[in-house]
Design an enzyme around this catalytic site. Structure first.
Site, PDB file in Angstrom:
ATOM      1  N   ASN A 100       0.825  -1.211   0.000  1.00  0.00           N
ATOM      2  CA  ASN A 100       0.000   0.000   0.000  1.00  0.00           C
ATOM      3  C   ASN A 100       0.856   1.257   0.000  1.00  0.00           C
ATOM      4  O   ASN A 100       0.877   2.035   0.952  1.00  0.00           O
ATOM      5  CB  ASN A 100      -0.918   0.008   1.222  1.00  0.00           C
ATOM      6  CG  ASN A 100      -1.687  -1.278   1.359  1.00  0.00           C
ATOM      7  OD1 ASN A 100      -1.098  -2.341   1.571  1.00  0.00           O
ATOM      8  ND2 ASN A 100      -2.981  -1.214   1.229  1.00  0.00           N
ATOM      9  N   HIS A 185      -6.569  -9.652   4.194  1.00  0.00           N
ATOM     10  CA  HIS A 185      -7.049  -8.836   5.323  1.00  0.00           C
ATOM     11  C   HIS A 185      -8.565  -9.007   5.329  1.00  0.00           C
ATOM     12  O   HIS A 185      -9.240  -8.537   4.427  1.00  0.00           O
ATOM     13  CB  HIS A 185      -6.655  -7.377   5.079  1.00  0.00           C
ATOM     14  CG  HIS A 185      -7.248  -6.410   6.064  1.00  0.00           C
ATOM     15  ND1 HIS A 185      -6.873  -6.394   7.379  1.00  0.00           N
ATOM     16  CD2 HIS A 185      -8.177  -5.443   5.928  1.00  0.00           C
ATOM     17  CE1 HIS A 185      -7.548  -5.437   8.011  1.00  0.00           C
ATOM     18  NE2 HIS A 185      -8.344  -4.853   7.157  1.00  0.00           N
ATOM     19  N   ASP A 310       1.868  -5.232  12.785  1.00  0.00           N
ATOM     20  CA  ASP A 310       0.965  -4.383  11.997  1.00  0.00           C
ATOM     21  C   ASP A 310       1.450  -2.934  12.074  1.00  0.00           C
ATOM     22  O   ASP A 310       0.675  -2.006  12.297  1.00  0.00           O
ATOM     23  CB  ASP A 310      -0.486  -4.511  12.493  1.00  0.00           C
ATOM     24  CG  ASP A 310      -1.480  -3.868  11.534  1.00  0.00           C
ATOM     25  OD1 ASP A 310      -1.160  -3.759  10.337  1.00  0.00           O
ATOM     26  OD2 ASP A 310      -2.566  -3.462  11.983  1.00  0.00           O
ATOM     27  N   GLY A 329      -4.282   3.062  12.180  1.00  0.00           N
ATOM     28  CA  GLY A 329      -3.023   2.341  12.314  1.00  0.00           C
ATOM     29  C   GLY A 329      -2.127   2.877  13.417  1.00  0.00           C
ATOM     30  O   GLY A 329      -2.269   4.019  13.847  1.00  0.00           O
TER      31      GLY A 329
END
Lengths: 428, 313
Positions: A100, A185, A310, A329
């Site tokens: 990403n 995901h 993560d 995040g």
């Protein structure tokens, strides 16, 4: 490179089933020459200097399977150099980077760029993934075969989910033909629409849209059903709820797949969101304490294979907004191991198992020769004082972004030194 | 005369962000203070000088008629200098973040900021960045504390108490900050609460807040002293929650038939604006024997005067 001798360390190397007090020798090439209880003062040359690691631990360098790096496109959030420094401070020597970025990693030309930047700017091992679909649009799949030849270890849309069932079945077929690893995901977009926190009493009280646990479970059940027919290498990136654990348990004996969990979901719950703490806006969201406990139980029942950080660095400006507007995040690669050790200290999970989920298990899924201390392998390892207390301070974080989910948290266990290919690259 | 309004009051909070943060004694302080202003607001000379020299900024990111004008009037009647920001023409439209807006306004030394924002928690964020007191005039779906306080004042005015009353809150609970604030407040003051909504408009785990849940309106209204209707917030509905307004009215609109399940002297409340013929029968809404909707608006000014006065100090 000079040879290095470590003695009297507690060595934990799940790949080789080693959990004993012993020594470790790194040769001139940066490879492991010898390891274990047979390595002691008597069998090293008396003129050589050695380091006594009494009461300290040696673990293989961690393999973190879910890391976001800002390069290319978001260098202001994290670049390969800052990521590498942050990883080393956490004992992580290999990372799997998510696609990403901007542009997205969905074609072979960008892979060359990433590999080159990763090699030149970082000191750790970078294993890039590419997206499952072009431009993450969830419609056309990328060139798994060609991308793999360029060094891509797996395929995922990262923060995105393949919604289209037919496309998912075709992805699995192609992945089967090409022996590619697919990482999903799991989130049903319609059920999770506009959601930001776990759908429950906290969402109701804070007046925020919830993400139901069903949104995760439905995608997992769908994919595992597809997998029965199209058996490819399949990995669920992260699970967050007891419902998902149940879904996995039901299929474990029927199909082959692996499962990851974020250290955030193992250590925190929805109550930590408190008064709209945007640093705890995560995907999957933090869920209830019962969910957290079910994830720990799942680890102990071997239903979960890897623990990931993560690590998703977000700059201050993306977080200094209302909860609705704030980016999702948390930065976490540096605290992955210390937070995982908390699960050991509070008797939730055995140390050997924790290290397995952080080293040899992810390496096995990725089919890479990392996360072990085998003789002849690269000496990627960390030395850890697992009892040393310290406090997380966001100003002291090496990552370019300071959005830690655990600012001011008291932890027990700190990485003292990290070695990659025998070279000491981090020292506290 | 005016000096009699200037009694010192103690309150546990610096800001009014939500009912959740308040104690029962805080609530009683505000309600008692508001009672003084009810008669003043009916008198010829409505102007006081309690807040003379103080600056009040109204920061409304969402359209509002009654709440904004109510806060504006309340501030003016207390003698404050009131400035209502026009968001449409402001730097926010140019991409300024809430925190930057807050810091800009803070540099002008206001004494109180009244904020309404479409995002839950926006007032909390603002309050962390300014020195003055912040009053929440509605944030997303989370809270609308002054509405709950004025509802409580209206109930007390008519029923003389809240303790022991059975109160139904009906309609679009999911999107409603009014419902949440009222649940906290009326619960604290000892009412029994029935929450009535179609399952698609019922927030998850709402029963954990100590209320009874109903999807059948007649059962939910049974023996109630107060029937509080909420507006169907179509503008917040992103996907199909309901089949049609017609069906909604049939099952969840307040009609004389459904109202007959409540007590004979039950009062009808609505925070406004109303969708007549969707959540409430238009005759019932205007029935002066049953509906206290206009009184809610009237007492709203008194409650906001009390809040401005208390939190400005």
């Amino acid at each position: 490179m000079k040879k290095k001798y470590f003695l009297n360390a507690n060595i934990v190397d799940p790949y080789n089933s080693i959990e004993e007090i012993g020594g470790l020798i790194i040769d001139e090439e940066g490879k492991i020459e010898a390891i274990g209880k047979k390595v002691n003062k008597n069998n090293i040359p008396s003129r050589e200097k050695f380091i006594d690691l009494k009461e300290k631990y040696i673990f293989p360098g961690l393999v973190d399977m879910r890391v976001f790096v800002g390069e290319p496109g978001y260098e202001y959030k994290e670049n390969f150099r800052t990521l590498s420094n942050a990883a080393l401070a956490g004992g992580v020597t290999s990372v799997v980077t998510m696609p990403n970025t901007s542009p997205i990693v969905d074609n072979v030309s960008i892979v060359d760029f990433i590999k080159r930047r990763g090699r030149d700017k970082s000191k750790i091992n970078i294993y890039p993934t590419a997206s499952l679909t072009k431009n993450l649009e969830g419609t056309n799949m990328t060139e798994f075969g060609l991308l793999q030849k360029k060094g891509i270890v797996g395929f995922t849309d990262g923060t995105q989910t393949i919604q289209n069932t037919r496309l998912m079945s075709r992805i699995m077929r192609s992945a089967y033909d090409l022996n590619s690893l697919v990482m999903q995901h799991a989130e049903d977009y319609e059920l999770a629409k506009n959601g930001m926190v776990n759908d429950g009493i906290i969402a109701t009280q804070l007046g925020l849209h919830g993400i139901p646990d069903l949104a995760e479970k439905i995608i997992i059940e769908r994919d595992l059903s597809l997998l029965e027919d199209f058996n490819c290498r399949y990995h669920i990136s992260q699970i967050s709820s007891s419902k998902s654990v149940d879904a996995i348990e039901r299929k474990k004996d029927i199909v082959n797949f692996t499962t990851g969990v974020s250290i955030n979901n193992l250590s925190l719950n929805e109550n930590d969101v408190g008064d709209f703490r945007t640093f705890l806006k995560l995907s999957p969201p933090l869920r209830t304490e019962e969910d957290r406990i079910s994830l720990i139980k799942a680890i102990n029942k071997d239903l979960v294979d890897v623990i990931v950080s993560d690590h998703k660095p977000e700059d201050e400006e993306s977080k200094r907004l209302t909860f609705t507007q704030a980016a999702t995040g948390a930065s976490g690669i540096e605290t992955l191991l210390p937070l995982a050790l908390e699960l050991f200290h509070n008797d939730s999970v055995k140390l050997f198992k924790l290290i397995k989920l952080l080293t040899s298990n992810p390496a096995k899924i990725l089919k890479i020769n990392k996360g072990n201390l085998s003789v002849g392998s690269d000496a990627d390892l960390c030395i850890v004082d697992i009892y040393k207390p310290w406090i997380v301070k966001k100003e002291k974080i090496f990552s370019k972004s300071k959005n830690t989910s655990i600012d001011d948290k008291k932890l027990q266990g700190q990485v003292l030194n990290t070695f990659v290919k025998g070279e000491e690259l981090f020292k506290i | 005369m005016a000096t009699s309004f200037k009694k010192a009051v103690k309150i546990s909070q610096k800001n009014l962000l939500g009912i959740q943060d308040l104690s029962i004694s805080d609530i009683n302080v505000i309600l008692d203070d508001a009672k003084q202003f009810i008669s003043l607001n009916k008198s010829k000379n409505k102007k006081l000088d309690i807040l003379r020299g103080k600056t009040q900024i109204n920061l409304f990111f969402e359209p509002s008629t009654r709440t904004q004008s109510s806060f504006e009037l309340a501030g003016k009647r207390l003698g404050a200098d009131v400035m209502s920001m026009n968001i449409v023409n402001s730097a926010i439209k140019k991409g300024e973040t809430l925190i930057d807006t807050a810091m800009t306004l803070n540099a002008m030394h206001p004494d109180i900021i009244v904020i309404r924002h479409q995002d839950s928690g926006a007032c909390n964020l603002l309050s962390q960045k300014v020195n003055c007191a912040v009053i929440n005039a509605g944030d997303g779906r989370r809270e609308h504390p002054t509405q709950a306080l004025l509802d409580a004042l209206t109930i007390i005015d008519r029923k003389k108490k809240i303790q022991g009353l059975k109160i139904a809150i009906c309609g679009d609970i999911l999107h409603s900050r009014v419902a949440r604030s009222n649940i906290y407040l009326l619960n604290m003051l000892g009412a029994e609460l029935n929450i009535v909504a179609p399952s698609n408009l019922m927030p998850k785990d709402i029963d954990k807040l100590g209320v009874n849940k109903f999807s059948d309106m007649k059962k939910g209204l049974k023996d109630c002293d107060i029937v509080m209707m909420l507006r169907l917030q179509n503008e917040r509905m992103t996907s199909s929650f309901l089949s049609s307004n017609r069906e909604y009215y049939e099952y969840y609109g307040l009609t004389p038939d459904k109202l007959s399940y409540a007590k004979d002297d039950a009062l009808i409340m609505h925070p406004g604006p109303m969708n007549r013929g969707i959540e409430i029968d238009t005759k019932l809404a205007d029935d002066i024997n049953k509906s206290v909707i206009k009184e809610q608006v009237e007492l709203g000014v008194a409650v906001r005067m009390a809040c401005l006065k208390i939190f400005c100090e």
